[in-house]
Design a protein around this motif. Structure first.
Motif, mmCIF file in Angstrom:
data_model
loop_
_atom_site.group_PDB
_atom_site.id
_atom_site.type_symbol
_atom_site.label_atom_id
_atom_site.label_comp_id
_atom_site.label_asym_id
_atom_site.label_seq_id
_atom_site.Cartn_x
_atom_site.Cartn_y
_atom_site.Cartn_z
ATOM 1 N N PRO A 123 0.917 -0.953 -0.157
ATOM 2 C CA PRO A 123 0.413 -0.062 -0.092
ATOM 3 C C PRO A 123 0.823 1.169 0.071
ATOM 4 N N TYR A 124 2.071 0.588 0.255
ATOM 5 C CA TYR A 124 2.543 2.375 -0.148
ATOM 6 C C TYR A 124 4.135 2.633 -0.572
ATOM 7 N N VAL A 125 3.499 1.896 -1.879
ATOM 8 C CA VAL A 125 4.415 1.679 -2.929
ATOM 9 C C VAL A 125 3.332 2.091 -4.508
ATOM 10 N N VAL A 126 3.983 2.812 -4.611
ATOM 11 C CA VAL A 126 3.212 2.868 -6.377
ATOM 12 C C VAL A 126 5.280 2.563 -7.577
ATOM 13 N N GLN A 127 4.779 2.024 -8.728
ATOM 14 C CA GLN A 127 5.620 1.422 -9.321
ATOM 15 C C GLN A 127 5.406 2.427 -10.106
ATOM 16 N N ALA A 128 6.892 2.753 -11.069
ATOM 17 C CA ALA A 128 6.906 4.154 -11.460
ATOM 18 C C ALA A 128 7.751 2.729 -13.440
ATOM 19 N N THR A 129 7.030 2.571 -14.740
ATOM 20 C CA THR A 129 7.899 2.281 -15.857
ATOM 21 C C THR A 129 8.063 3.066 -17.009
ATOM 22 N N PHE A 130 9.126 3.791 -17.174
ATOM 23 C CA PHE A 130 8.660 4.735 -17.591
ATOM 24 C C PHE A 130 9.648 4.141 -19.257
ATOM 25 N N LEU A 131 8.924 4.354 -20.270
ATOM 26 C CA LEU A 131 8.664 3.069 -21.576
ATOM 27 C C LEU A 131 8.583 4.688 -22.786
ATOM 28 N N ASP A 132 9.166 4.370 -23.712
ATOM 29 C CA ASP A 132 9.913 4.953 -25.293
ATOM 30 C C ASP A 132 9.486 3.753 -26.411
ATOM 31 N N GLY B 18 18.161 12.934 -1.960
ATOM 32 C CA GLY B 18 18.956 11.551 -2.720
ATOM 33 C C GLY B 18 19.119 11.424 -3.372
ATOM 34 N N ASP B 19 17.602 9.318 -4.286
ATOM 35 C CA ASP B 19 18.051 9.066 -5.403
ATOM 36 C C ASP B 19 16.485 9.907 -5.948
ATOM 37 N N VAL B 20 15.313 9.713 -5.309
ATOM 38 C CA VAL B 20 14.557 10.787 -5.330
ATOM 39 C C VAL B 20 13.761 11.916 -4.729
ATOM 40 N N ALA B 21 13.771 12.914 -5.602
ATOM 41 C CA ALA B 21 12.839 14.478 -5.376
ATOM 42 C C ALA B 21 12.223 14.416 -6.390
ATOM 43 N N PHE B 22 10.738 14.937 -5.929
ATOM 44 C CA PHE B 22 9.635 15.686 -6.902
ATOM 45 C C PHE B 22 9.732 16.524 -6.366
ATOM 46 N N SER B 23 8.704 17.696 -7.441
ATOM 47 C CA SER B 23 8.630 19.635 -6.844
ATOM 48 C C SER B 23 7.607 19.900 -8.141
ATOM 49 N N PRO B 24 6.313 20.805 -7.630
ATOM 50 C CA PRO B 24 5.468 20.966 -9.017
ATOM 51 C C PRO B 24 6.326 21.706 -9.332
ATOM 52 N N HIS B 25 5.452 21.858 -11.245
ATOM 53 C CA HIS B 25 6.255 22.833 -11.578
ATOM 54 C C HIS B 25 5.328 23.064 -13.063
ATOM 55 N N ALA C 81 13.615 2.667 -17.809
ATOM 56 C CA ALA C 81 14.062 2.430 -16.248
ATOM 57 C C ALA C 81 12.611 2.200 -15.753
ATOM 58 N N ARG C 82 12.435 0.983 -14.097
ATOM 59 C CA ARG C 82 11.654 1.106 -13.380
ATOM 60 C C ARG C 82 12.229 1.649 -11.760
ATOM 61 N N TRP C 83 11.147 2.169 -11.261
ATOM 62 C CA TRP C 83 11.554 2.687 -10.234
ATOM 63 C C TRP C 83 9.873 2.402 -8.941
ATOM 64 N N HIS C 84 10.404 2.467 -7.746
ATOM 65 C CA HIS C 84 9.379 2.880 -7.002
ATOM 66 C C HIS C 84 9.798 3.705 -6.167
ATOM 67 N N PHE C 85 8.276 4.561 -5.752
ATOM 68 C CA PHE C 85 7.781 5.517 -5.399
ATOM 69 C C PHE C 85 7.285 5.545 -4.185
ATOM 70 N N ASP C 86 7.611 6.336 -3.052
ATOM 71 C CA ASP C 86 6.240 6.530 -1.744
ATOM 72 C C ASP C 86 4.787 7.388 -2.949
ATOM 73 N N ARG C 87 3.498 6.469 -2.244
ATOM 74 C CA ARG C 87 2.579 6.877 -2.637
ATOM 75 C C ARG C 87 2.446 8.567 -2.351
ATOM 76 N N GLN C 88 2.697 8.851 -0.890
ATOM 77 C CA GLN C 88 2.714 10.040 -0.409
ATOM 78 C C GLN C 88 3.586 10.750 -0.464
ATOM 79 N N MET C 89 3.844 10.334 -0.706
ATOM 80 C CA MET C 89 5.621 11.616 -1.263
ATOM 81 C C MET C 89 5.192 11.938 -2.590
ATOM 82 N N LEU C 90 4.740 10.580 -3.762
ATOM 83 C CA LEU C 90 4.249 11.328 -4.875
ATOM 84 C C LEU C 90 3.310 12.259 -4.464
#
Length: 135
Positions: A31-40, A66-73, A46-55
């Motif tokens: 329940p805490y994880v969102v899996q993101a798969t980036f496709l071309d 560290g390895d992952v940061a999010f910000s509005p743009h 790449a595949r990453w696992h993000f914390d849902r609340q942080m997202l």
């Protein structure tokens, strides 16, 4: 139960923006994880696992370190989430900055909250302990 979405994204590259797709998936079993798969196209980049609340928080304020940061743009096309990724490993290190449509991400997060509400994430610690002891 689970939720998934395919969202337009773009990679910030030295030669200009590269359009991509982000396949986001959420499983109530984790329940805490969102899996993101980036496709071309059909190619998984790449595949990453993000914390849902942080997202979710990243849509409103800068979060992560560290390895992952999010910000509005805000871009000409509308609001986005800026995703900064760093990878370290045997194959070397790499950095990537991606932008994901905020509206589509918000819609996806709403789907995840229908599976398990925000703040209602609970791990079955008894089940996890039973599983570990069974090994």
């Amino acid at each position: 139960m689970s939720a998934s979405a395919l969202i337009a994204a773009r990679l910030d590259a030295p030669r200009g923006a590269v359009p991509l797709q982000a396949r986001l998936s959420y499983d109530g079993e984790d329940p805490y994880v969102v899996q993101a798969t980036f496709l071309d196209g059909p190619t998984v980049l790449a595949r990453w696992h993000f914390d849902r609340q942080m997202l979710a928080e990243g849509l409103h304020r800068p979060v992560g370190e560290g390895d992952v940061a999010f910000s509005p743009h805000t871009a000409a096309g509308g609001d986005e989430l800026r995703v900064s990724l760093r990878r370290y490993g045997a194959e070397g290190q790499g950095n990537a900055v991606l932008f994901v449509e905020a509206c589509a991400l918000t819609d996806f997060l709403e789907q995840t909250y229908a599976v398990i509400g925000a703040g209602e994430e609970l791990l079955d610690l008894d089940g996890l302990l039973d599983e570990l002891l069974a090994r």
